[in-house]
Design a protein around this motif. Structure first.
Motif, PDB file in Angstrom:
ATOM      1  N   MET A   1      -3.209  -0.331  -0.176  1.00  0.00           N
ATOM      2  CA  MET A   1      -4.549   0.111  -1.380  1.00  0.00           C
ATOM      3  C   MET A   1      -3.967   1.075  -1.620  1.00  0.00           C
ATOM      4  N   ALA A  22     -10.901   2.998 -11.933  1.00  0.00           N
ATOM      5  CA  ALA A  22     -10.475   2.932 -10.480  1.00  0.00           C
ATOM      6  C   ALA A  22     -10.776   1.203 -10.405  1.00  0.00           C
ATOM      7  N   ALA A  23     -11.523   0.118 -10.532  1.00  0.00           N
ATOM      8  CA  ALA A  23     -11.813  -1.247 -10.820  1.00  0.00           C
ATOM      9  C   ALA A  23     -10.330  -2.036 -10.877  1.00  0.00           C
ATOM     10  N   VAL A  27      -7.501   0.428  -7.005  1.00  0.00           N
ATOM     11  CA  VAL A  27      -7.281   1.186  -5.633  1.00  0.00           C
ATOM     12  C   VAL A  27      -8.637   1.546  -4.462  1.00  0.00           C
TER      13      VAL A  27
ATOM     14  N   PRO B  15     -14.641  -0.556  -6.635  1.00  0.00           N
ATOM     15  CA  PRO B  15     -12.988  -1.409  -7.335  1.00  0.00           C
ATOM     16  C   PRO B  15     -12.229  -2.656  -6.449  1.00  0.00           C
ATOM     17  N   THR B  16     -12.893  -1.578  -5.459  1.00  0.00           N
ATOM     18  CA  THR B  16     -12.335  -4.294  -5.185  1.00  0.00           C
ATOM     19  C   THR B  16     -12.190  -4.879  -5.385  1.00  0.00           C
ATOM     20  N   MET B  17     -13.303  -4.917  -6.863  1.00  0.00           N
ATOM     21  CA  MET B  17     -13.642  -6.195  -7.139  1.00  0.00           C
ATOM     22  C   MET B  17     -13.810  -6.301  -8.867  1.00  0.00           C
ATOM     23  N   LYS B  69     -10.762  -8.155  -3.587  1.00  0.00           N
ATOM     24  CA  LYS B  69      -9.582  -8.209  -2.569  1.00  0.00           C
ATOM     25  C   LYS B  69      -9.126  -7.107  -2.277  1.00  0.00           C
ATOM     26  N   HIS B  70      -8.162  -7.713  -1.192  1.00  0.00           N
ATOM     27  CA  HIS B  70      -7.641  -5.482  -0.379  1.00  0.00           C
ATOM     28  C   HIS B  70      -5.968  -6.272  -0.883  1.00  0.00           C
ATOM     29  N   GLY B  71      -4.939  -4.994  -0.846  1.00  0.00           N
ATOM     30  CA  GLY B  71      -3.883  -6.091  -1.200  1.00  0.00           C
ATOM     31  C   GLY B  71      -3.536  -5.166  -1.756  1.00  0.00           C
ATOM     32  N   PRO B  72      -1.848  -4.626  -2.568  1.00  0.00           N
ATOM     33  CA  PRO B  72      -1.608  -4.429  -3.225  1.00  0.00           C
ATOM     34  C   PRO B  72      -1.427  -4.827  -4.725  1.00  0.00           C
TER      35      PRO B  72
END
Lengths: 408, 199
Positions: A1, A22-23, A27, B15-17, B69-72
């Motif tokens: 990521m 950003a969410a 990223v 950003p990951t949520m 989440k993690h990952g692209p």
């Protein structure tokens, strides 16, 4: 990521909008500010402290951080950060504006010189030092004129003068404003400009590889004839004829080229005269305050989404702005003092077309009318079928709202 | 009957949520956080969500699901898969969380003490340097209600402090914690450490 380094001054209005964008971009986020977070130890990858006021000094700490937590994109928000962001992005090998071009654009005197040298229409101008005994002499281009500080934003310190006595008084007032403004490092003098009469517009754009693409053209329907230039309403889409809008775009492009700006957000302000657009200023940043919330693109993207995708290297065609008319009112400050409360918020929110009222000043905060100015007390957002309808809604909401000051 | 299920996605400040709201209850008036696929064995819904590539944590609360989440994979792509998983789950009629799982949640008093301990030990000594404080208002089931005060109330960086700092500290030590709710009236903060004021 990918990891995004978001360079945010601690006092910006924009933190929630940018964190949300950003969410949506998915990223890993690092927030860099000029002062350390009190909870940085809880998430070392999530925070960075950088000396924004010394852009070159940001390079070392940013590179050290990048060694441990590789950064894939950099974005700088607000006037005070854009130069540091350009330096950091350059050092990390990421797309960036030339830091020198950013420094020039932020300095109204140097920007005028570049624009004039490139034959970009801009007001006649003269630069003077505050300690010059002849600082209030009449300008060679005559009155009316406008005096303005070299780097303050939001029209703070900008005063129209119509004669020599008025100039003497206004320069003294501007000197006091500049003296009170800590952190304005390039205010050793001030600019004297010819007053350009005519409607003012703002252009929000994005530079990609040197090509300016317009995101929105804003009309400023309230007359900005002075003596002070407090901004109130921004409306989009513009009601100006397409031909006029094309001319505004061409002038903005020419100004960006003259200044050497090539990447990222651009906020330009121009006046429309009988002989064509005149560039008042071009800022290498996005629109200020909470005003970006007025824009929607494509399927509901915000300006922050566009800017973050750009920083992350996305060069897909930009989505169109959503068709409906929209506008924002920056609440005017008619008298000053310590804010006690804002009355009428519910009534303003009940006005047809008003989307929301955001009060951003806190109780006890000192507010000043322009030209001293300062933080905006709040913002009103409206949407509608037409720009006329939105403008009416904003004016009606304004009438419902009252800033109540302590002792007042 | 699940074709007409309405689901909306709302990004979080981290950003990951991302939070997904469903137009019907999933886990009525209750909340459970799953920090790994192993922990999700007793949640049919969480198991489906962990099957999506990149999903690292799931919080199920009433009619909402917060996915980390993690990952692209971008959120629009993951969001579509989350929507599909939610609809498939609702079609089964199974409970989102096996009722017996609640037996594994520490008693409220224990959770309260542990969260309070983190605030006392990790958070408040730090935010006190900015004149701020994070108070634990309440714990219901495994939902935690906090309130920011002093320099944190109305501070331009309050969101960052809470989501990037406080939440991470609590979740890393107490993975059983469900939703962490900020109940602060930030507009009334009269002494924010960083008052928004710059363009």
């Amino acid at each position: 990521m990918p990891r995004l380094l978001l360079m945010l001054p601690t006092r910006t209005y924009r933190t929630p909008a940018l964190l949300a964008a950003a969410a949506r971009c998915g990223v890993e986020l690092t927030v860099a500010s000029e002062e350390g977070s009190s909870v940085a130890h809880l998430n070392p990858a999530g925070f960075l402290t950088l000396p924004f006021s010394s852009p070159d000094a940001c390079a070392g700490p940013a590179l050290a951080f990048h060694d441990e937590y590789p950064v894939d994109a950099v974005i700088g928000i607000d006037d005070t950060v854009v130069e540091a962001a350009a330096v950091v992005a350059r050092e990390l090998g990421l797309p960036h504006n030339d830091p020198e071009a950013v420094a020039v654009a932020r300095d109204k005197r140097r920007a005028r010189e570049r624009l004039a040298a490139a034959d970009v229409p801009c007001p006649g101008f003269d630069w003077r030092r505050f300690e010059d005994p002849e600082r209030a002499r009449p300008p060679v281009f005559g009155f009316p004129a406008v005096i303005k500080p070299l780097s303050l934003s939001a029209s703070r310190g900008v005063i129209r003068v119509d004669d020599h006595p008025g100039m003497v008084e206004a320069v003294g007032r501007l000197e006091s404003i500049v003296d009170d403004e800590s952190g304005s490092l390039i205010e050793e003098g001030f600019l004297v400009e010819s007053f350009v009469s005519g409607p003012e517009v703002a252009i929000e754009g994005l530079l990609r590889d040197g090509q300016l693409q317009v995101l929105a053209v804003f009309d400023k329907p309230d007359p900005l004839e002075g003596p002070y230039f407090e901004e109130t309403i921004y409306l989009t889409p513009s009601r100006l004829p397409a031909e006029c809008q094309r001319a505004l775009l061409e002038s903005s492009r020419a100004a960006c080229t003259a200044l050497g700006l090539t990447e990222g957000a651009v906020h330009a302000e121009l006046r429309i005269t009988e002989s064509g657009p005149v560039v008042i200023e071009v800022n290498p940043r996005a629109i200020g305050g909470l005003c970006s919330d007025v824009m929607r693109f494509g399927t509901g993207l915000r300006l922050e989404d566009i800017l973050l995708h750009h920083a992350l290297g996305d060069r897909a065609p930009l989505p169109d702005r959503v068709e409906s008319a929209a506008g924002v009112l920056m609440l005017p400050v008619k008298s000053g003092g310590a804010l006690l409360r804002v009355d009428g918020v519910a009534a303003a929110e009940a006005v047809a077309g008003v989307e929301r009222v955001a009060i951003t000043a806190h109780p006890g905060q000192q507010l000043s009318p322009w030209p001293e100015g300062g933080p905006y007390p709040g913002f009103v957002f409206a949407r509608g079928e037409t720009a006329d309808e939105v403008e009416r809604a904003l004016h009606t909401a304004d009438q419902e709202l009252t800033l109540v000051f302590e002792g007042g | 009957m699940t074709d007409d299920v309405k689901i909306s996605g709302e990004p979080m400040n981290v950003p990951t949520m991302c939070r997904f709201t469903v137009d019907r209850p999933l886990y009525p008036d209750q909340s459970f956080h799953f920090g790994s696929s192993e922990a999700a064995e007793m949640s049919p819904l969480a198991k489906r969500l962990f099957a999506i590539e990149g999903v690292a944590a799931v919080l199920i609360t009433d009619n909402r699901v917060t996915v980390t989440k993690h990952g692209p994979s971008p959120w629009p792509e993951v969001g579509q898969q989350v929507g599909t998983a939610l609809r498939e789950h609702l079609a089964t009629g199974d409970p989102a969380v096996d009722p017996s799982l609640r037996d594994t949640i520490p008693p409220v008093d224990v959770l309260r003490d542990r969260v309070q301990g983190i605030l006392d030990r990790e958070v408040n000594p730090s935010v006190a340097s900015h004149g701020g404080v994070v108070r634990l208002l309440d714990v219901q089931e495994n939902m935690v209600y906090v309130q920011m005060g002093g320099g944190c109330q109305g501070c331009g960086m309050a969101d960052v402090t809470l989501k990037q700092g406080v939440e991470i500290a609590i979740r890393s030590e107490i993975p059983e914690v469900g939703e962490i709710m900020d109940t602060t009236d930030h507009a009334s903060g009269n002494n924010p450490y960083y008052a928004p004021s710059k363009k």
